[in-house]
Design a protein around this motif. Sequence first.
Motif, mmCIF file in Angstrom:
data_model
loop_
_atom_site.group_PDB
_atom_site.id
_atom_site.type_symbol
_atom_site.label_atom_id
_atom_site.label_comp_id
_atom_site.label_asym_id
_atom_site.label_seq_id
_atom_site.Cartn_x
_atom_site.Cartn_y
_atom_site.Cartn_z
ATOM 1 N N ASP A 9 0.875 -1.188 0.000
ATOM 2 C CA ASP A 9 0.000 0.000 0.000
ATOM 3 C C ASP A 9 0.900 1.222 0.000
ATOM 4 O O ASP A 9 1.941 1.231 0.654
ATOM 5 N N TRP A 23 -4.590 7.562 6.591
ATOM 6 C CA TRP A 23 -4.791 6.554 5.535
ATOM 7 C C TRP A 23 -6.274 6.426 5.261
ATOM 8 O O TRP A 23 -7.064 6.217 6.172
ATOM 9 N N ASN A 25 -9.150 4.303 3.856
ATOM 10 C CA ASN A 25 -9.361 2.876 3.609
ATOM 11 C C ASN A 25 -9.981 2.668 2.220
ATOM 12 O O ASN A 25 -11.130 3.052 2.001
ATOM 13 N N LYS A 27 -11.066 0.071 0.958
ATOM 14 C CA LYS A 27 -12.072 -1.002 0.921
ATOM 15 C C LYS A 27 -13.391 -0.631 1.585
ATOM 16 O O LYS A 27 -14.291 -1.453 1.670
ATOM 17 N N LEU A 304 -3.599 -0.477 11.431
ATOM 18 C CA LEU A 304 -3.315 0.126 10.127
ATOM 19 C C LEU A 304 -2.487 -0.827 9.263
ATOM 20 O O LEU A 304 -2.795 -1.049 8.084
ATOM 21 N N LEU A 307 -4.621 -3.787 8.145
ATOM 22 C CA LEU A 307 -5.609 -3.446 7.117
ATOM 23 C C LEU A 307 -4.939 -3.091 5.787
ATOM 24 O O LEU A 307 -5.373 -3.545 4.727
ATOM 25 N N ALA A 308 -3.893 -2.279 5.845
ATOM 26 C CA ALA A 308 -3.277 -1.801 4.603
ATOM 27 C C ALA A 308 -2.577 -2.934 3.851
ATOM 28 O O ALA A 308 -2.500 -2.917 2.623
ATOM 29 N N GLU A 345 -12.868 -4.005 7.769
ATOM 30 C CA GLU A 345 -12.409 -3.753 6.393
ATOM 31 C C GLU A 345 -13.407 -2.944 5.548
ATOM 32 O O GLU A 345 -13.025 -1.934 4.955
ATOM 33 N N GLY A 350 -10.976 5.323 7.839
ATOM 34 C CA GLY A 350 -9.535 5.452 7.697
ATOM 35 C C GLY A 350 -8.809 5.284 9.010
ATOM 36 O O GLY A 350 -9.420 5.027 10.050
ATOM 37 N N GLU A 351 -7.510 5.427 8.917
ATOM 38 C CA GLU A 351 -6.623 5.279 10.074
ATOM 39 C C GLU A 351 -5.732 6.500 10.150
ATOM 40 O O GLU A 351 -5.304 7.037 9.129
#
Length: 425
Positions: A9, A23, A25, A27, A304, A307-308, A345, A350-351
């Motif tokens: 990512d 970040w 997301n 998804k 993060l 997930l990323a 997800e 976001g993060e």
Amino acid sequence: MKEELIKLDQILPQVAEGKEVLWRNPKVIPFEEAKKELPLGMEDILDAEGRLERFAPLIAKLFPETKSQGGIIESPLQEIPSMKELMEKKYGLDFQGGRLFLKRDSDLAVAGSVKARGGIYEVLKHTEDLIGHRKDWADLSKEELKDSLSEYKVQVGSTGNLGMSIGIMSAALGYEAIVHMSKDAKEWKKEKLRSQGVTVIEYEGDYGEAVAQGRRESDQDPKSYFVDDENSKDLFLGYSVAALRLKKQLEDLEISVDDTHPLIVYIPCGVGGAPGGIAFGLKEVYGDNVKVFFVEPTEAPCMLVGLATGMHNKVSVQDLGLSGNTHADGLAVSRPSGFVGKVMEPLLEGEITVKDSRLYDYLRDLKASEEIFIEPSSCAGFQGPLMTIKEYPEHFFKQGTHIVWATGGSLVPEKTREEFYNTYL
Ligand SMILES: *Cc1c(COP(=O)(O)O)cnc(C)c1O
């Protein structure tokens, strides 16, 4: 490993350098769609809420400080206009008509942190699983409770606050309570637990190690129950009830939540259970009108990274070359919950990451502007508006209601608070 991972990512090279990031997301999808795939739904949240109501008379009896709320453990939602003004001036932000609120889980009764939600709920659920539903919980004396439960153990691995919540509640119900604590855990938390009759076992290693060892010991004993912070659906559901309570509070304050007035919520994240449960609940209540961001320390952004990369609990922050060390002891987690990561997800907006030094700035800012103390981990949420307002020019944030979720602090002793006020990194 690091070289391969950072290709997954575009945010990851910065994350690996310990930079502060926002970040988005990729998804996240419309809630109506996401909902179809979720393993849990509104009926599960309502079931959890009902259980907390059944136990409320007993809670009121065991913890007199909850009596005024009828044994329902809930925190205030407070507007913090002076903090908003301070942030606008000091950090050059423009909330553009948006309002700023603090959800004060830092003041939750019994455990003084967000863990009062999940932890207490899980111990109650386990108790019902052991001895069945009963209507007369509150009629039982302490001795009767002890007679039914003292042969059973409840154990948990913790950086501190989860141990406090599970330990205090289990001991109050009459269980033999054992808390396995990692090196990040603060001394005063251990002392507090011991004073309530909880056994504390200390480890040199990190949170992951304390959990692994605790689980091993618990698994050898058929009368012992291990609270699994990484995979527990019950913990998660206990946290999710917060959304129903928040809805009521927003209605009482006559704050509308719709597509022109979104709710933007920032929650500090460790292993993911607390912020995940709350976020799931909020999505079930508000769908696309709520945008949830998790906030993590730059050295321990495990959710993060999970997930990323899409690797969830198969990856740790050390794999990315980060230390996992942070002053935010409640967030000092190197590997995220796989269960929570997968649920989040399609839901998480976001993060955001934050450097430790800023946590103490926000801690002093909040004290100076609103006379409110919260612990360093809990301050991570303030990084939220700072990052989103700067990075999202979109209209929907302009008239939004920003909620910073304060996750802990009321039990911190005065001496430790003074140390925090005077910590500059
Ligand atoms: C535990 C904790 C969190 C995060 O909860 P997780 O379930 O670990 O993600 C945040 N803030 C504080 C103060 C905590 O104790």
